[in-house]
Design a protein around this motif. Structure first.
Motif, PDB file in Angstrom:
ATOM      1  N   THR A 237       0.839  -1.201   0.000  1.00 65.08           N
ATOM      2  CA  THR A 237       0.000   0.000   0.000  1.00 65.08           C
ATOM      3  C   THR A 237       0.875   1.251   0.000  1.00 65.08           C
ATOM      4  OG1 THR A 237      -1.717  -1.155   1.257  1.00 65.08           O
ATOM      5  CG2 THR A 237      -1.820   1.254   1.212  1.00 65.08           C
ATOM      6  N   LYS A 238       0.616   2.148  -0.941  1.00 63.25           N
ATOM      7  CA  LYS A 238       1.340   3.422  -0.989  1.00 63.25           C
ATOM      8  C   LYS A 238       0.762   4.335   0.086  1.00 63.25           C
ATOM      9  CE  LYS A 238       2.495   7.322  -4.031  1.00 63.25           C
ATOM     10  NZ  LYS A 238       3.957   7.212  -3.860  1.00 63.25           N
ATOM     11  N   VAL A 239       1.606   4.819   0.990  1.00 58.09           N
ATOM     12  CA  VAL A 239       1.171   5.691   2.078  1.00 58.09           C
ATOM     13  C   VAL A 239       1.750   7.088   1.855  1.00 58.09           C
ATOM     14  CG1 VAL A 239       1.191   6.095   4.564  1.00 58.09           C
ATOM     15  CG2 VAL A 239       1.071   3.754   3.681  1.00 58.09           C
ATOM     16  N   VAL A 240       0.876   8.097   1.875  1.00 55.68           N
ATOM     17  CA  VAL A 240       1.297   9.488   1.717  1.00 55.68           C
ATOM     18  C   VAL A 240       0.608  10.330   2.778  1.00 55.68           C
ATOM     19  CG1 VAL A 240       1.716   9.258  -0.756  1.00 55.68           C
ATOM     20  CG2 VAL A 240      -0.533   9.990   0.054  1.00 55.68           C
ATOM     21  N   VAL A 241       1.153  11.492   3.044  1.00 55.83           N
ATOM     22  CA  VAL A 241       0.544  12.430   3.987  1.00 55.83           C
ATOM     23  C   VAL A 241      -0.165  13.523   3.208  1.00 55.83           C
ATOM     24  CG1 VAL A 241       0.986  14.161   5.770  1.00 55.83           C
ATOM     25  CG2 VAL A 241       2.181  11.968   5.832  1.00 55.83           C
ATOM     26  N   ALA A 242      -1.442  13.733   3.497  1.00 54.64           N
ATOM     27  CA  ALA A 242      -2.203  14.833   2.904  1.00 54.64           C
ATOM     28  C   ALA A 242      -1.830  16.123   3.626  1.00 54.64           C
ATOM     29  CB  ALA A 242      -3.698  14.558   3.015  1.00 54.64           C
ATOM     30  N   SER A 243      -1.372  17.086   2.879  1.00 64.24           N
ATOM     31  CA  SER A 243      -0.811  18.301   3.454  1.00 64.24           C
ATOM     32  C   SER A 243      -1.878  19.223   4.041  1.00 64.24           C
ATOM     33  CB  SER A 243      -0.029  19.062   2.378  1.00 64.24           C
ATOM     34  OG  SER A 243       0.398  20.321   2.844  1.00 64.24           O
ATOM     35  N   ARG A 244      -1.462  19.991   5.054  1.00 63.86           N
ATOM     36  CA  ARG A 244      -2.278  21.069   5.610  1.00 63.86           C
ATOM     37  C   ARG A 244      -2.160  22.349   4.789  1.00 63.86           C
ATOM     38  NH1 ARG A 244      -3.620  21.318  10.959  1.00 63.86           N
ATOM     39  NH2 ARG A 244      -3.210  23.550  10.836  1.00 63.86           N
ATOM     40  N   ASP A 245      -1.274  22.390   3.820  1.00 68.48           N
ATOM     41  CA  ASP A 245      -0.940  23.645   3.157  1.00 68.48           C
ATOM     42  C   ASP A 245      -1.115  23.652   1.646  1.00 68.48           C
ATOM     43  OD1 ASP A 245       0.008  24.903   5.641  1.00 68.48           O
ATOM     44  OD2 ASP A 245       1.631  23.436   5.497  1.00 68.48           O
ATOM     45  N   ARG A 246      -1.256  22.485   1.042  1.00 66.81           N
ATOM     46  CA  ARG A 246      -1.436  22.455  -0.404  1.00 66.81           C
ATOM     47  C   ARG A 246      -2.061  21.119  -0.806  1.00 66.81           C
ATOM     48  NH1 ARG A 246       2.395  23.874  -3.816  1.00 66.81           N
ATOM     49  NH2 ARG A 246       1.598  22.449  -5.401  1.00 66.81           N
ATOM     50  N   GLU A 247      -2.383  21.037  -2.082  1.00 65.85           N
ATOM     51  CA  GLU A 247      -3.007  19.843  -2.616  1.00 65.85           C
ATOM     52  C   GLU A 247      -2.003  18.703  -2.760  1.00 65.85           C
ATOM     53  OE1 GLU A 247      -1.326  22.218  -5.996  1.00 65.85           O
ATOM     54  OE2 GLU A 247      -2.434  22.654  -4.160  1.00 65.85           O
ATOM     55  N   THR A 248      -2.500  17.469  -2.710  1.00 60.17           N
ATOM     56  CA  THR A 248      -1.668  16.323  -3.055  1.00 60.17           C
ATOM     57  C   THR A 248      -1.702  16.139  -4.569  1.00 60.17           C
ATOM     58  OG1 THR A 248      -3.443  14.668  -2.979  1.00 60.17           O
ATOM     59  CG2 THR A 248      -2.332  15.178  -0.903  1.00 60.17           C
ATOM     60  N   GLU A 249      -0.906  15.221  -5.058  1.00 56.59           N
ATOM     61  CA  GLU A 249      -1.053  14.836  -6.457  1.00 56.59           C
ATOM     62  C   GLU A 249      -2.350  14.045  -6.621  1.00 56.59           C
ATOM     63  OE1 GLU A 249       1.390  11.175  -7.728  1.00 56.59           O
ATOM     64  OE2 GLU A 249       2.628  12.104  -6.158  1.00 56.59           O
ATOM     65  N   ILE A 250      -2.705  13.807  -7.864  1.00 52.46           N
ATOM     66  CA  ILE A 250      -3.906  13.011  -8.151  1.00 52.46           C
ATOM     67  C   ILE A 250      -3.507  11.535  -8.144  1.00 52.46           C
ATOM     68  CG2 ILE A 250      -5.726  12.502  -9.821  1.00 52.46           C
ATOM     69  CD1 ILE A 250      -5.253  15.352 -10.940  1.00 52.46           C
ATOM     70  N   TYR A 251      -4.284  10.735  -7.421  1.00 48.14           N
ATOM     71  CA  TYR A 251      -4.016   9.295  -7.367  1.00 48.14           C
ATOM     72  C   TYR A 251      -5.113   8.550  -8.119  1.00 48.14           C
ATOM     73  CZ  TYR A 251      -0.582  10.648  -3.938  1.00 48.14           C
ATOM     74  OH  TYR A 251       0.491  11.236  -3.334  1.00 48.14           O
ATOM     75  N   TYR A 252      -4.688   7.569  -8.890  1.00 46.50           N
ATOM     76  CA  TYR A 252      -5.576   6.776  -9.733  1.00 46.50           C
ATOM     77  C   TYR A 252      -5.833   5.448  -9.029  1.00 46.50           C
ATOM     78  CZ  TYR A 252      -7.013   4.174 -13.961  1.00 46.50           C
ATOM     79  OH  TYR A 252      -7.685   3.407 -14.885  1.00 46.50           O
ATOM     80  N   ILE A 253      -7.071   5.230  -8.629  1.00 49.35           N
ATOM     81  CA  ILE A 253      -7.434   4.040  -7.851  1.00 49.35           C
ATOM     82  C   ILE A 253      -8.234   3.105  -8.741  1.00 49.35           C
ATOM     83  CG2 ILE A 253      -8.444   3.206  -5.716  1.00 49.35           C
ATOM     84  CD1 ILE A 253      -6.222   5.369  -5.385  1.00 49.35           C
ATOM     85  N   LYS A 254      -7.722   1.923  -8.924  1.00 47.56           N
ATOM     86  CA  LYS A 254      -8.413   0.966  -9.789  1.00 47.56           C
ATOM     87  C   LYS A 254      -8.567  -0.359  -9.075  1.00 47.56           C
ATOM     88  CE  LYS A 254      -4.155  -0.422 -12.144  1.00 47.56           C
ATOM     89  NZ  LYS A 254      -3.496  -0.577 -13.456  1.00 47.56           N
ATOM     90  N   GLU A 255      -9.442  -1.155  -9.617  1.00 49.95           N
ATOM     91  CA  GLU A 255      -9.688  -2.471  -9.033  1.00 49.95           C
ATOM     92  C   GLU A 255      -8.515  -3.397  -9.325  1.00 49.95           C
ATOM     93  OE1 GLU A 255     -13.423  -5.609  -8.749  1.00 49.95           O
ATOM     94  OE2 GLU A 255     -13.225  -4.250 -10.443  1.00 49.95           O
ATOM     95  N   VAL A 256      -8.226  -4.281  -8.397  1.00 47.04           N
ATOM     96  CA  VAL A 256      -7.113  -5.215  -8.558  1.00 47.04           C
ATOM     97  C   VAL A 256      -7.423  -6.229  -9.652  1.00 47.04           C
ATOM     98  CG1 VAL A 256      -5.765  -7.001  -7.398  1.00 47.04           C
ATOM     99  CG2 VAL A 256      -6.436  -4.935  -6.161  1.00 47.04           C
ATOM    100  N   GLU A 257      -6.481  -6.388 -10.559  1.00 45.25           N
ATOM    101  CA  GLU A 257      -6.542  -7.461 -11.558  1.00 45.25           C
ATOM    102  C   GLU A 257      -7.876  -7.513 -12.288  1.00 45.25           C
ATOM    103  OE1 GLU A 257      -4.087 -10.136 -12.417  1.00 45.25           O
ATOM    104  OE2 GLU A 257      -2.990  -8.352 -11.808  1.00 45.25           O
ATOM    105  N   SER A 258      -8.315  -6.370 -12.795  1.00 42.84           N
ATOM    106  CA  SER A 258      -9.501  -6.298 -13.656  1.00 42.84           C
ATOM    107  C   SER A 258     -10.708  -7.019 -13.080  1.00 42.84           C
ATOM    108  CB  SER A 258      -9.193  -6.871 -15.042  1.00 42.84           C
ATOM    109  OG  SER A 258      -8.132  -6.166 -15.628  1.00 42.84           O
ATOM    110  N   GLY A 259     -11.082  -6.680 -11.875  1.00 45.57           N
ATOM    111  CA  GLY A 259     -12.291  -7.229 -11.292  1.00 45.57           C
ATOM    112  C   GLY A 259     -12.062  -8.369 -10.330  1.00 45.57           C
ATOM    113  N   LYS A 260     -10.793  -8.698 -10.084  1.00 48.61           N
ATOM    114  CA  LYS A 260     -10.494  -9.773  -9.157  1.00 48.61           C
ATOM    115  C   LYS A 260     -10.023  -9.207  -7.828  1.00 48.61           C
ATOM    116  CE  LYS A 260      -9.188 -12.978 -12.839  1.00 48.61           C
ATOM    117  NZ  LYS A 260      -8.124 -13.858 -13.354  1.00 48.61           N
ATOM    118  N   LEU A 261     -10.246  -9.936  -6.801  1.00 48.49           N
ATOM    119  CA  LEU A 261      -9.813  -9.556  -5.461  1.00 48.49           C
ATOM    120  C   LEU A 261      -8.707 -10.486  -4.990  1.00 48.49           C
ATOM    121  CD1 LEU A 261     -13.180  -8.883  -3.616  1.00 48.49           C
ATOM    122  CD2 LEU A 261     -11.480  -7.209  -4.287  1.00 48.49           C
ATOM    123  N   LYS A 262      -7.704  -9.919  -4.357  1.00 50.44           N
ATOM    124  CA  LYS A 262      -6.623 -10.732  -3.805  1.00 50.44           C
ATOM    125  C   LYS A 262      -7.043 -11.247  -2.424  1.00 50.44           C
ATOM    126  CE  LYS A 262      -2.384  -9.253  -4.280  1.00 50.44           C
ATOM    127  NZ  LYS A 262      -1.144  -8.472  -4.013  1.00 50.44           N
TER     128      LYS A 262
END
Length: 291
Positions: A237-262
């Protein structure tokens, strides 16, 4: 179809979270003024033209400061409870106000938004989980304690904004008056780093790709401290801190393995249903218990 997410700001000076698919977007909370919200979206290559609605978690000023102007300027529906309207002394354009009920799904295009009650010292506080097809993202901040609702929904998330407000020792040694320290750690205030880490390590699904640590205290926490704490247990899991002072980058969240769950043993299995997994029967009673 995936979700795009970013935190425009996260902290006691203002909270605003952007979640979108290819066609539609929503804001969760509007704690920045309109001009600053627009500026931060522009820096990310985004704009308010794609935003279809605003969802408000509770009435504290760092979550509603920019709401009246943003809603009026862009004629956006505002999903808010009557208690939050009253507690925030909000005056909104009447035809833009929408109410919501806990655990009931609201459709905004192909986005599905479900609210659930949380423990916080506000009138009718709620957290949200946003889904598009099979992808679920939670917005979990301003939480006094990990109740059963939070545990249940966190286990379904491909990504989450999760509060890690304070370090216990920094709060104890800090300059805050005793009553404020007790308000923060008293069960209806905020999640500590340890509480958030316990939720993450105990309930993180194997397919969670991103965790955005949110609503950090300026005085009682450190981005470096909490990031180091979580990275030891983050795995894939990628862990980042959401800033109190500016925006984060945009993160692209997709389903694992085209509809499969690990699964826990690392194997992938097909989902058994195309119904969004986060939907909970509305008749189910809300219960709070120790985590």
């Amino acid at each position: 179809m995936a979700l795009y997410i970013t935190s425009l700001n996260s902290g006691s000076n203002g909270n605003c979270y952007y979640l979108a698919n290819e066609d539609d977007a929503i804001l969760v909370d509007a704690g920045l003024n309109c001009r600053e919200t627009e500026k931060r979206l522009t820096r990310l290559g985004l704009s308010m033209t794609k935003v279809r609605a605003i969802f408000i978690s509770h009435e504290h000023s760092d979550h509603i400061h920019g709401l009246p102007v943003i809603a009026r300027k862009y004629q956006l529906p505002v999903y808010i409870t009557p208690g939050t309207m009253h507690g925030g002394r909000l005056t909104l354009q009447e035809d833009l106000v929408r109410t919501f009920k806990a655990h009931e799904c609201i459709a905004i295009g192909e986005l599905r938004i479900t609210a659930f009650p949380k423990l916080h010292d506000a009138s009718e506080p709620h957290s949200f989980i946003v889904s598009c097809r099979e992808v679920n993202v939670g917005v979990f901040t301003d939480i006094g304690f990990p109740c059963e609702n939070l545990v249940r929904y966190f286990k379904l998330c491909h990504a989450a904004f999760l509060e890690a407000n304070y370090d216990d020792e920094m709060l104890e040694r800090g300059r805050y008056p005793y009553f404020l320290k007790n308000r923060i750690r008293g069960g209806k205030g905020h999640l500590s780093n340890k509480q958030a880490l316990g939720l993450f390590t105990g309930c993180k699904p194997s397919y969670m790709s991103h965790l955005l640590l949110s609503h950090l205290s300026r005085d009682n926490n450190s981005p470096e401290l909490v990031l180091e704490l979580f990275k030891r247990a983050s795995g894939d899991t990628k862990v980042v801190v959401a800033s109190r002072d500016r925006e984060t980058e945009i993160y692209y969240i997709k389903e694992v393995e085209s509809g499969k769950l690990k699964t826990e043993n690392g194997q992938y299995v097909e989902r058994q249903s195309n119904v969004p997994a986060m939907i909970v029967p509305p008749q189910e009673q809300v219960q709070y218990s120790l985590f």
